[in-house]
Structure formats: structure tokens, C-alpha cells
Motif scaffolding. Structure first.
Motif, short mmCIF file in Angstrom:
data_model
loop_
_atom_site.label_atom_id
_atom_site.label_comp_id
_atom_site.label_asym_id
_atom_site.label_seq_id
_atom_site.Cartn_x
_atom_site.Cartn_y
_atom_site.Cartn_z
N UNK A 13 0.80 -1.22 0.00
CA UNK A 13 0.00 0.00 0.00
C UNK A 13 0.83 1.27 0.00
N UNK A 14 1.96 1.24 0.70
CA UNK A 14 2.79 2.43 0.84
C UNK A 14 4.17 2.16 0.29
N UNK A 15 4.76 3.18 -0.25
CA UNK A 15 6.11 3.12 -0.77
C UNK A 15 6.83 4.38 -0.33
N UNK A 24 10.32 9.72 2.30
CA UNK A 24 8.99 9.91 2.87
C UNK A 24 8.06 8.84 2.31
N UNK A 25 7.03 8.52 3.06
CA UNK A 25 6.06 7.52 2.62
C UNK A 25 4.96 8.17 1.79
N UNK A 26 4.51 7.44 0.79
CA UNK A 26 3.37 7.86 -0.02
C UNK A 26 2.54 6.63 -0.32
N UNK A 27 1.28 6.84 -0.67
CA UNK A 27 0.45 5.73 -1.12
C UNK A 27 0.93 5.27 -2.48
N UNK A 28 0.93 3.97 -2.67
CA UNK A 28 1.36 3.40 -3.94
C UNK A 28 0.38 3.77 -5.04
N UNK A 58 1.94 3.49 7.07
CA UNK A 58 2.86 2.50 6.50
C UNK A 58 3.38 1.57 7.59
N UNK A 59 3.74 2.12 8.74
CA UNK A 59 4.23 1.32 9.86
C UNK A 59 3.14 0.35 10.32
#
Length: 145
Positions: A13-15, A24-28, A58-59
Motif C-alpha cells: 500500500x505504501x512506498x 517519505x512515505x506515499x500511497x502506492x 505505513x508502519x
């Protein structure tokens, strides 16, 4: 989407992407709109800064997927397993714990300092773990409905 498909989707779901020198995390981009809307609704409910909401989500997705893999035979014990094994953010470096403090959570963290008699870094860790744990509960509801 059934339960198994949702669980298999969690780690995807997150990358991460680069912003300056930081990841930084973002939605895939590779998820359907319904799932994207669900995740964004959970993120907004966190009421934290944009980047921090992605990090927490994400975590939580990673923790839930790993916990499920370790408890596949007894999914009813899953949330207890998560609570026992994934609530140790006090061991994270002080600098990172303090980075979780922002304008949206100052009063929550102040309350934790007062209620628990701890320093700000430990309060940030307690706040962060409560948010991750809350998202795990929301993921559990989403996965099982």
C-alpha cells in the motif's frame, strides 16, 4: 476484495520516495480507488501532519501484515499479539521521537507528559505507538469486513 487479498495488499500500500535527503512515505500508485479512499480516510482520522500520517499508516500496515503472518492459525489473537510485540517506540532514537512532535499533537503529548510523568521524548513515543496501534485496529476492521 476478500480478507486474504487485503492482507497480501498491506505491504504494497505504501512506498517511499525522496524529498531532499529524506525518504517519505506515499500511497502506492498500484492500488484501486476504493482502497486508496479507505486508507486516506484512516489517515485523515489521525489528525496529524501529512507526512507523519503516511509514516504511521505505513508502519501499521507492515506491523499488521507481519503479525498476521506470525498468527495465521489464530487470527482472533492478532491484536493481542500486536499489542505485546509492537509497542516499543521508546527504544527509537530521541531525535526521531522528537520529530513526531508537531502542531497537531502538542496538547496530546503535553497531556501524556503530565499523566505519565515522563519526558517529552518518551511522551512522543507513547503518542506514536498509540496512533500506530489505533491504525492497526482500523486495519483489522477493514480487513475483516
Amino acid at each position: 476484495m476478500n480478507t486474504r487479498q487485503k492482507i497480501e495488499l498491506l505491504p504494497k500500500l505504501y512506498t517511499t520516495t525522496k524529498r531532499g535527503e529524506n525518504d517519505i512515505y506515499i500511497l502506492s500508485d498500484n492500488i484501486d480507488n476504493e482502497t486508496r479512499d479507505t486508507m486516506q480516510t484512516m489517515q485523515r482520522a489521525l489528525d496529524v501532519s501529512f507526512d507523519l500520517s503516511y509514516e504511521i499508516m505505513a508502519k501499521a500496515c507492515d506491523i499488521y501484515a507481519e503479525a498476521y503472518a506470525n498468527n495465521e492459525d489464530s487470527p482472533t489473537m492478532l491484536m493481542e499479539y500486536i499489542e505485546e510485540n509492537y509497542r516499543d517506540y521508546a527504544s527509537v532514537y530521541t531525535y526521531e521521537r522528537l520529530s513526531w512532535l508537531d502542531n497537531n499533537n502538542q496538547s496530546d503529548i503535553t497531556d501524556i507528559v503530565i499523566d505519565h510523568g515522563c519526558d517529552i521524548a518518551d511522551a512522543c513515543a507513547k503518542w506514536y505507538e498509540s496512533k500506530v496501534y489505533a491504525v492497526c485496529w482500523h486495519l483489522d476492521e477493514w480487513i475483516n469486513n
